[in-house]
Design a protein around this motif. Structure first.
Motif: not given
Length: 146
Positions: A31-36, A130-137, A139-146
């Motif tokens: 349901i979203s574009k991918a981050v790679e 609500k989700v920020d997939l860039e937070q996967l990059f 350290e300590g990021g949480n994609p659900f804290n957007a």
């Protein structure tokens, strides 16, 4: 008649990430574009492993989740399918994991091309917002804290 009516078993924990267990399958809609990117550490060991992450609708759980994928066979099959079938956000995928450890094999196939219900599409947009997939990059990021 038993002493207690409830067996007090714990419900299975539900994760916001899709993770396939050995000999398990999942039907998803991306349901979203991918981050790679490159996964550079695993279990505190340095490595360089490609990954892609995207939001999915997990049909079996009827929930939105993040699928962070490092399995090259899945990533290659997604790339192949997108060339043959078009945008993977327009069809369901069935991903199957067979085996465990070094004997793990993944299989990906198109499961269906029916449009998602309008309610799910609306909820998908809210989930993506609500989700920020860039937070996967981070350290300590949480994609659900957007």
């Amino acid at each position: 008649m038993t002493f207690l009516q409830n067996n007090y078993e714990r419900e299975a924990a539900s994760s916001q990430y899709l993770k396939l267990q050995p000999n398990e399958s999942a039907t998803i809609r991306i349901i979203s574009k991918a981050v790679e990117g490159l996964q550079t550490f695993m279990d505190n060991k340095p490595l360089r492993w490609p990954f892609a992450a995207f939001n999915v609708w997990h049909h079996e759980d009827a929930k939105f989740k993040i699928f962070s994928c490092t399995a090259r066979s899945i990533l290659q099959e997604l790339a192949n399918l997108s060339e043959v079938e078009g945008d993977p956000m327009t069809y369901d995928l069935r991903i199957t994991r067979k085996g465990a450890g070094l004997d793990t094999k993944y299989y990906v196939r198109v499961e269906g091309k029916e449009a998602l219900d309008l309610d799910i599409l609306e909820l998908a947009q809210k989930f993506n917002d609500k989700v920020d997939l860039e937070q996967l990059f981070v350290e300590g990021g949480n994609p659900f804290n957007a």
